[in-house]
Design an enzyme around this catalytic site. Structure first.
Site, PDB file in Angstrom:
ATOM      1  N   CYS A  70       0.818  -1.224   0.000  1.00 14.58           N
ATOM      2  CA  CYS A  70       0.000   0.000   0.000  1.00 14.58           C
ATOM      3  C   CYS A  70       0.850   1.272   0.000  1.00 14.58           C
ATOM      4  O   CYS A  70       0.330   2.360  -0.237  1.00 14.58           O
ATOM      5  CB  CYS A  70      -0.971   0.007   1.171  1.00 14.58           C
ATOM      6  N   ASN A 100      -9.979   0.329   0.355  1.00  8.55           N
ATOM      7  CA  ASN A 100      -8.517   0.362   0.337  1.00  8.55           C
ATOM      8  C   ASN A 100      -8.044  -0.164  -1.020  1.00  8.55           C
ATOM      9  O   ASN A 100      -8.166  -1.353  -1.304  1.00  8.55           O
ATOM     10  CB  ASN A 100      -7.991  -0.508   1.488  1.00  8.55           C
ATOM     11  N   HIS A 135      -2.775   7.031   3.520  1.00 10.97           N
ATOM     12  CA  HIS A 135      -3.257   5.805   2.878  1.00 10.97           C
ATOM     13  C   HIS A 135      -4.690   5.544   3.343  1.00 10.97           C
ATOM     14  O   HIS A 135      -4.994   5.593   4.537  1.00 10.97           O
ATOM     15  CB  HIS A 135      -2.339   4.638   3.251  1.00 10.97           C
TER      16      HIS A 135
HETATM   17  O1  UT7 Z   1      -3.064  -1.139   4.210  1.00 12.91           O
HETATM   18  C1  UT7 Z   1      -3.216  -1.668   5.482  1.00 12.91           C
HETATM   19  C2  UT7 Z   1      -4.305  -2.652   5.296  1.00 12.91           C
HETATM   20  N1  UT7 Z   1      -4.963  -3.125   6.432  1.00 12.91           N
HETATM   21  C3  UT7 Z   1      -5.687  -2.380   7.278  1.00 12.91           C
HETATM   22  O2  UT7 Z   1      -5.719  -1.196   7.245  1.00 12.91           O
HETATM   23  C4  UT7 Z   1      -6.482  -3.150   8.281  1.00 12.91           C
HETATM   24  C5  UT7 Z   1      -6.608  -2.447   9.564  1.00 12.91           C
HETATM   25  N2  UT7 Z   1      -7.588  -3.123  10.400  1.00 12.91           N
HETATM   26  C6  UT7 Z   1      -8.902  -2.946  10.244  1.00 12.91           C
HETATM   27  O3  UT7 Z   1      -9.350  -2.212   9.393  1.00 12.91           O
HETATM   28  C7  UT7 Z   1      -9.800  -3.639  11.242  1.00 12.91           C
HETATM   29  O4  UT7 Z   1      -8.998  -4.360  12.147  1.00 12.91           O
HETATM   30  C8  UT7 Z   1     -10.852  -4.581  10.601  1.00 12.91           C
HETATM   31  C9  UT7 Z   1     -11.891  -3.749   9.901  1.00 12.91           C
HETATM   32  C10 UT7 Z   1     -10.191  -5.530   9.624  1.00 12.91           C
HETATM   33  C11 UT7 Z   1     -11.552  -5.389  11.705  1.00 12.91           C
HETATM   34  O5  UT7 Z   1     -12.124  -4.502  12.655  1.00 12.91           O
HETATM   35  P1  UT7 Z   1     -11.835  -4.686  14.214  1.00 12.91           P
HETATM   36  O6  UT7 Z   1     -12.636  -3.687  14.896  1.00 12.91           O
HETATM   37  O7  UT7 Z   1     -10.345  -4.660  14.418  1.00 12.91           O
HETATM   38  O8  UT7 Z   1     -12.423  -6.120  14.488  1.00 12.91           O
HETATM   39  P2  UT7 Z   1     -11.687  -7.425  15.032  1.00 12.91           P
HETATM   40  O9  UT7 Z   1     -10.781  -8.000  13.977  1.00 12.91           O
HETATM   41  O10 UT7 Z   1     -11.104  -7.143  16.383  1.00 12.91           O
HETATM   42  O11 UT7 Z   1     -12.942  -8.385  15.199  1.00 12.91           O
HETATM   43  C12 UT7 Z   1     -14.004  -8.084  16.097  1.00 12.91           C
HETATM   44  C13 UT7 Z   1     -15.141  -9.056  15.835  1.00 12.91           C
HETATM   45  C14 UT7 Z   1     -14.672 -10.511  15.718  1.00 12.91           C
HETATM   46  O12 UT7 Z   1     -15.652 -11.327  16.334  1.00 12.91           O
HETATM   47  P3  UT7 Z   1     -15.419 -11.938  17.804  1.00 12.91           P
HETATM   48  O13 UT7 Z   1     -14.182 -12.764  17.687  1.00 12.91           O
HETATM   49  O14 UT7 Z   1     -15.279 -10.755  18.709  1.00 12.91           O
HETATM   50  O15 UT7 Z   1     -16.682 -12.727  18.015  1.00 12.91           O
HETATM   51  C15 UT7 Z   1     -14.642 -10.761  14.246  1.00 12.91           C
HETATM   52  O16 UT7 Z   1     -14.829 -12.127  13.930  1.00 12.91           O
HETATM   53  O17 UT7 Z   1     -15.737  -8.752  14.576  1.00 12.91           O
HETATM   54  C16 UT7 Z   1     -15.817  -9.937  13.783  1.00 12.91           C
HETATM   55  N3  UT7 Z   1     -15.741  -9.589  12.377  1.00 12.91           N
HETATM   56  C17 UT7 Z   1     -16.828  -9.290  11.646  1.00 12.91           C
HETATM   57  N4  UT7 Z   1     -18.147  -9.231  11.962  1.00 12.91           N
HETATM   58  C18 UT7 Z   1     -18.988  -8.884  10.990  1.00 12.91           C
HETATM   59  C19 UT7 Z   1     -14.651  -9.488  11.594  1.00 12.91           C
HETATM   60  N5  UT7 Z   1     -15.018  -9.138  10.352  1.00 12.91           N
HETATM   61  C20 UT7 Z   1     -16.360  -8.999  10.362  1.00 12.91           C
HETATM   62  C21 UT7 Z   1     -17.311  -8.652   9.378  1.00 12.91           C
HETATM   63  N6  UT7 Z   1     -18.613  -8.591   9.758  1.00 12.91           N
HETATM   64  N7  UT7 Z   1     -16.967  -8.352   8.115  1.00 12.91           N
END
Ligand code: UT7
Length: 322
Positions: free
Chosen positions: A113, A279, A249
């Protein structure tokens, strides 16, 4: 030594829109969850057969038009991508061929990225030393081709696109400063485990997909985007208040908001295309720059800070007068 300034910008998004409602039909998620956690409402996906070079060519032609520069004047092409059409030759050489500007150096840069910010830094240094007078700098990715559409932790975030600038030798800045960095210790937080040399899992169909530990990436991204902004400003005896526009970004709305807060930057001075672009990897920064130039937010003479962050991890910042 010459300075280098941006004389034209261009962007291109493929036609097909994938909305959060579409994703609700494909994975266990809700549109509300996606908007609340990421800010993304829709993203664009390249058509079957539409490649990174196709997107790059459209963006490049728009940048050349905006600059009023013919392709034959371009003596350098640097292109950031993680999703090249082929293992080789590079997308940059194929773009050069399509534009009909043969002979000068043309090469791809792989910094995920941060690809565009790396490419811009390299072109800037070519111009500083006199090795180039007019460079085409591109960030282009069909990132959705390396996304597992059954993985709800990644497929919600990414889209395809391309952005480009024409960078020209000038008597005054232009680019004031450019700084890059990387730390390979973070490899497994955001990567595609398969590859040409390490091999592909032949038991899985097309098994070269992005794996990401999202919340860990999130924390490093916010800290890094804040730190690199402060470092480049301090090195140039400037403060956040001296910058008209910050273009980080476009990873996630919450990353942008947290970065703005930590910098003490009003969010209105941060260009945010996350809602409609998602993204787009290396395309994210030049696409957002092009949007803000074309809608009149960024004016000639404005001070602009570009920031990249991506897999590796890699990062970079460009401070410039538009
Ligand atoms: O260029 C760099 C590229 N990458 C990034 O910028 C990624 C940066 N990170 C993020 O954008 C976020 O971490 C995400 C959007 C990917 C995830 O959000 P989060 O608030 O960090 O969620 P999490 O990974 O801590 O997950 C929280 C919960 C989990 O469930 P449990 O384990 O608490 O029951 C996930 O399984 O949210 C769940 N979850 C979803 N639920 C509904 C993860 N993805 C989804 C989804 N829909 N699409």
């Amino acid at each position: 030594m010459n300075y280098a300034r941006i004389v034209g910008t261009g962007g291109y998004l493929p036609e097909k829109v994938v909305s959060n409602a579409d994703l609700e039909q494909m994975i266990d998620t809700t549109a509300e969850w996606i908007v609340e956690r990421t800010g993304v409402e829709e993203r664009r996906v390249a058509a079957p057969g539409e490649t990174t070079c196709d997107l790059a060519e459209r963006a490049a032609r728009r940048a050349l038009d905006a600059a009023g520069v013919g392709p034959d004047a371009i003596d350098l092409i640097v292109l950031g991508t993680t999703t090249p059409d082929h293992v080789f030759p590079s997308v940059a050489t194929q773009l050069q061929h399509r534009l009909g500007c043969h002979g000068g150096p043309a090469f791809d840069v792989q910094a995920v990225c941060t690809g565009f910010v790396y490419a811009l830094d390299i072109a800037y240094r070519f111009i500083r030393t006199g090795a180039s007078r007019k460079a085409l700098v591109v960030g282009a990715d069909t990132f959705t081709r390396i996304i597992d559409w059954t993985d709800r932790g990644t497929c919600i975030l990414f889209g395809d696109g391309a952005g480009a600038v024409v960078l020209e030798a000038a008597q005054e800045p232009g680019i004031i400063d450019s700084r890059l960095g990387a730390d390979g210790r973070y490899k497994e937080l955001l990567w595609v485990p398969a590859g040409v040399s390490s091999g592909y899992d032949k038991t899985r169909e097309n098994a070269a997909f992005v794996e990401m530990r999202g919340s860990e990436v999130f924390k490093v991204a916010v800290t890094t985007l804040k730190d690199i902004a402060e470092q480049i400003l301090a090195a140039n005896r400037m403060r956040v208040a001296d910058v008209n526009w910050v273009i980080p970004h476009q990873a996630n709305r919450r990353i942008l908001a947290a970065t703005a807060k930590r910098l003490g930057l009003p969010e209105e001075r941060m260009v945010d295309c996350v809602r409609t672009h998602g993204n787009t990897s290396a395309a994210s920064v030049p696409l957002a720059l092009d949007v803000a130039v074309r809608d009149g937010r960024i004016q000639r003479g404005d001070t602009v800070l570009l920031e990249g962050f991506g897999g590796g991890f890699t990062w970079g910042a460009t401070l410039l007068k538009y």
